[in-house]
Scaffold this active site. Structure first.
Site, short mmCIF file in Angstrom:
data_model
loop_
_atom_site.label_atom_id
_atom_site.label_comp_id
_atom_site.label_asym_id
_atom_site.label_seq_id
_atom_site.Cartn_x
_atom_site.Cartn_y
_atom_site.Cartn_z
N ALA A 25 0.86 -1.01 0.22
CA ALA A 25 -0.28 -0.32 0.08
C ALA A 25 0.73 1.92 0.20
O ALA A 25 0.27 2.43 -1.23
CB ALA A 25 -1.16 -0.06 1.24
N ARG A 28 2.22 1.73 -3.77
CA ARG A 28 1.58 2.31 -4.39
C ARG A 28 1.06 2.81 -4.67
O ARG A 28 0.99 3.49 -5.64
CB ARG A 28 0.69 0.75 -5.02
CG ARG A 28 1.06 -0.04 -5.18
CD ARG A 28 0.20 -1.23 -5.57
NE ARG A 28 0.86 -2.20 -6.16
CZ ARG A 28 0.50 -3.09 -7.31
NH1 ARG A 28 -0.97 -3.18 -6.91
NH2 ARG A 28 0.80 -4.08 -8.14
N ARG A 75 16.29 -6.67 14.58
CA ARG A 75 16.39 -5.70 15.34
C ARG A 75 18.23 -5.29 15.02
O ARG A 75 19.07 -5.99 15.55
CB ARG A 75 15.69 -6.54 17.36
CG ARG A 75 14.71 -6.74 16.82
CD ARG A 75 14.16 -7.45 17.97
NE ARG A 75 12.81 -7.44 18.08
CZ ARG A 75 12.21 -8.81 17.71
NH1 ARG A 75 13.13 -10.39 17.88
NH2 ARG A 75 11.44 -9.42 17.92
N CYS A 76 18.48 -3.69 14.98
CA CYS A 76 19.29 -3.51 14.98
C CYS A 76 19.73 -2.36 16.10
O CYS A 76 19.37 -1.49 16.84
CB CYS A 76 19.12 -2.70 14.19
SG CYS A 76 20.78 -1.53 13.66
N GLY A 107 9.88 -0.92 19.80
CA GLY A 107 11.22 -0.51 18.97
C GLY A 107 11.06 0.09 18.17
O GLY A 107 11.72 0.98 17.55
N THR A 128 1.94 -5.15 14.68
CA THR A 128 2.93 -6.68 15.53
C THR A 128 1.68 -8.02 16.16
O THR A 128 0.62 -7.14 16.20
CB THR A 128 3.64 -6.28 17.17
OG1 THR A 128 3.69 -7.08 17.93
CG2 THR A 128 3.36 -4.99 17.39
N ILE A 129 2.25 -9.28 16.46
CA ILE A 129 0.91 -10.01 16.15
C ILE A 129 0.76 -10.41 17.70
O ILE A 129 -0.55 -10.01 17.84
CB ILE A 129 1.33 -11.33 16.49
CG1 ILE A 129 2.63 -11.70 17.48
CG2 ILE A 129 1.62 -11.96 14.70
CD1 ILE A 129 2.80 -13.55 17.40
N ARG A 174 4.61 -11.38 24.88
CA ARG A 174 5.08 -10.88 25.96
C ARG A 174 4.70 -10.06 26.93
O ARG A 174 4.83 -10.17 28.23
CB ARG A 174 6.44 -9.76 25.13
CG ARG A 174 7.93 -10.08 26.47
CD ARG A 174 9.23 -9.84 25.83
NE ARG A 174 9.19 -9.29 24.53
CZ ARG A 174 9.54 -9.71 23.72
NH1 ARG A 174 11.11 -10.10 23.33
NH2 ARG A 174 9.60 -8.43 21.84
N ALA A 189 -12.48 -21.18 27.00
CA ALA A 189 -11.89 -21.89 27.60
C ALA A 189 -12.31 -21.65 28.83
O ALA A 189 -12.02 -20.87 29.35
CB ALA A 189 -10.19 -21.25 27.46
N LYS A 216 -18.04 -32.68 32.21
CA LYS A 216 -17.70 -32.40 31.30
C LYS A 216 -16.18 -33.19 30.74
O LYS A 216 -15.60 -32.99 31.90
CB LYS A 216 -17.24 -30.75 31.45
CG LYS A 216 -16.50 -29.73 30.79
CD LYS A 216 -16.29 -28.24 31.60
CE LYS A 216 -14.93 -27.89 30.51
NZ LYS A 216 -15.15 -27.43 29.27
N GLU A 225 1.98 -15.28 27.00
CA GLU A 225 3.65 -15.99 27.15
C GLU A 225 4.25 -15.16 27.82
O GLU A 225 5.35 -15.54 29.17
CB GLU A 225 4.69 -16.11 25.95
CG GLU A 225 5.04 -15.59 25.53
CD GLU A 225 6.36 -14.66 24.26
OE1 GLU A 225 5.09 -14.05 24.38
OE2 GLU A 225 7.35 -14.62 23.76
O1 F6P Z 1 6.02 -10.43 17.63
C1 F6P Z 1 6.05 -10.00 19.06
C2 F6P Z 1 6.61 -11.44 19.57
O2 F6P Z 1 5.90 -12.13 18.86
C3 F6P Z 1 6.00 -12.29 21.06
O3 F6P Z 1 5.11 -12.64 21.72
C4 F6P Z 1 7.24 -12.53 21.54
O4 F6P Z 1 7.40 -12.39 22.91
C5 F6P Z 1 8.51 -12.11 20.70
O5 F6P Z 1 7.63 -11.45 19.86
C6 F6P Z 1 9.32 -13.10 20.60
O6 F6P Z 1 10.33 -12.75 19.56
P1 F6P Z 1 11.37 -13.34 18.92
O7 F6P Z 1 11.51 -14.44 19.15
O8 F6P Z 1 11.85 -12.79 17.40
O9 F6P Z 1 12.62 -12.30 19.58
#
Ligand code: F6P
Length: 353
Positions: A25, A28, A75-76, A107, A128-129, A174, A189, A216, A225
């Site tokens: 996007a 273009r 990641r620089c 970041g 970011t997910i 995270r 759940a 159940k 995580e």
């Molecule tokens: O993209 C986010 C994420 O998936 C977090 O949920 C996770 O903690 C982190 O990235 C892990 O990133 P990597 O393994 O690439 O350092």
């Protein structure tokens, strides 16, 4: 107003499904407005090392549906130093890059602020997910990650039902429990453990015992995580306390890949197009946010402070340069976000007995 002849685009940090759609996007949208685009490969590292290539309208064909990022990511550490930021800005000047669109998480946005400070107008797109950017309701990649997680947990639920088992599933996230919460609600759940809200361990054990006694057969517990080691702890505790056989699964990075959903493609396309409009109108240091269905830009520095406020990470005096009105607005946004999260969490609890 500055005349833009050429802009750059990069992806940085953890990749997310939909990044390619955002790049497409951006490319273009700029080209149809007579502005050239260069793809900067490997994030900020590629900017410092001058790894870039002009991208045509056709170069971004056939990537809308692809996961990952064809510009690659990184990641620089070098870009975190003033020297690195100056080198990057010097490369932009040398290559005639008048502005940059950066796609990634917090970041990446800190990098955007630094690049703007070096005189290169920069606009951010949240991808970011984890959905852990407070200024936007949704980040690119979240919808795909929850849907992928959901389909995997649905499968675990089938096998739990067959064998009358529990399965504790750790999902990505995270700093934010959004993936855990939405997947947990959507799978029904019996328990959802996230960093943001204290977990009622006794309540979970009681619910499983009651479920067991009333016939159940499947029990899915979702753990974010960010609660490091907690999923394994629960997977040991549940059989000890309830006698229900329990398995543990970690979905991990598998949900970070794959073809983006319709929602992520839409979000990425709308944000990419809007980012270019903002940049070419002379705006800078902005992040694209989706708020109540519309794409609204927000100052990146403000958005980063808001994020820190929400996550209780603000340092002493960090809001010094902000007005009382700004701080009041930030507090209201954080309170609203917290209310929504707590409301969803309580609903999940009420509906999973
Ligand atoms: O993209 C986010 C994420 O998936 C977090 O949920 C996770 O903690 C982190 O990235 C892990 O990133 P990597 O393994 O690439 O350092």
């Amino acid at each position: 107003m500055q005349k833009f002849r050429k802009i750059g685009v990069l992806t940085s940090g953890g990749d997310a499904p939909g990044m390619n759609a955002a790049v497409r996007a951006v490319v273009r949208s700029a080209i149809v407005q007579g502005v050239e685009v260069v793809g900067i490969y490997k994030g900020y590292r590629g900017l410092i090392d001058n790894i870039m290539k002009p991208l045509s309208y056709r170069d971004v064909s056939g990537i809308l549906h692809e996961g990952g990022t064809f510009l690659y990511s990184d990641r620089c550490q070098r870009f975190r130093t003033l020297e690195g930021q100056q080198e990057a800005a010097a490369i932009c000047r040398k290559e005639g890059i008048d502005g940059v669109v950066v796609i990634g998480g917090d970041g990446t946005f800190r990098g955007g602020v630094d690049l703007t400070a070096q005189g290169i107008p920069t606009i951010g797109i949240p991808a970011t997910i984890d959905n852990d950017i407070t200024s936007t309701d949704y980040t690119i990649g979240f919808d795909t990650a929850v849907n992928t997680s959901l389909s995997m947990v649905d499968r675990l639920r089938d096998t739990c039902e067959s064998l009358a088992r529990a399965n504790v599933v750790e999902v990505m996230g995270r700093d934010a429990g959004d993936i855990a919460l939405e997947v947990g609600i959507s799978i029904g759940a019996i328990g959802i453990a996230i960093k943001e809200i204290p977990f009622d361990e006794d309540g979970l054990i009681d619910k499983i015992k009651q479920g067991r006694d009333s016939g159940k057969r499947n029990y899915i517990v979702i753990v974010a995580e960010g609660l490091v080691g907690y999923a394994e702890h629960l997977a040991k505790l549940i059989p000890e306390e309830t006698g229900v056989e329990t398995r543990f699964a970690r979905l991990a990075h598998v949900v970070r890949g794959g073809s983006p959903t319709l929602r992520d493609r839409m979000l990425a396309t709308r944000m990419g197009d809007k980012a270019v409009q903002c940049l070419l109108q002379g705006e800078s240091n902005l992040v694209m946010c989706e708020r109540n269905g519309t794409i609204e830009p927000m100052d990146i520095t403000y958005a980063l402070k808001l994020d820190k406020m929400y996550k209780n990470k603000l340092g002493e005096g960090e809001l010094r340069s902000y007005s009382i009105a700004d701080i009041t607005e930030m507090r209201a946004l954080c309170a609203e976000k917290r209310r929504e999260l707590v409301g969803m969490y309580e609903m999940a609890d009420r509906l999973s007995k």
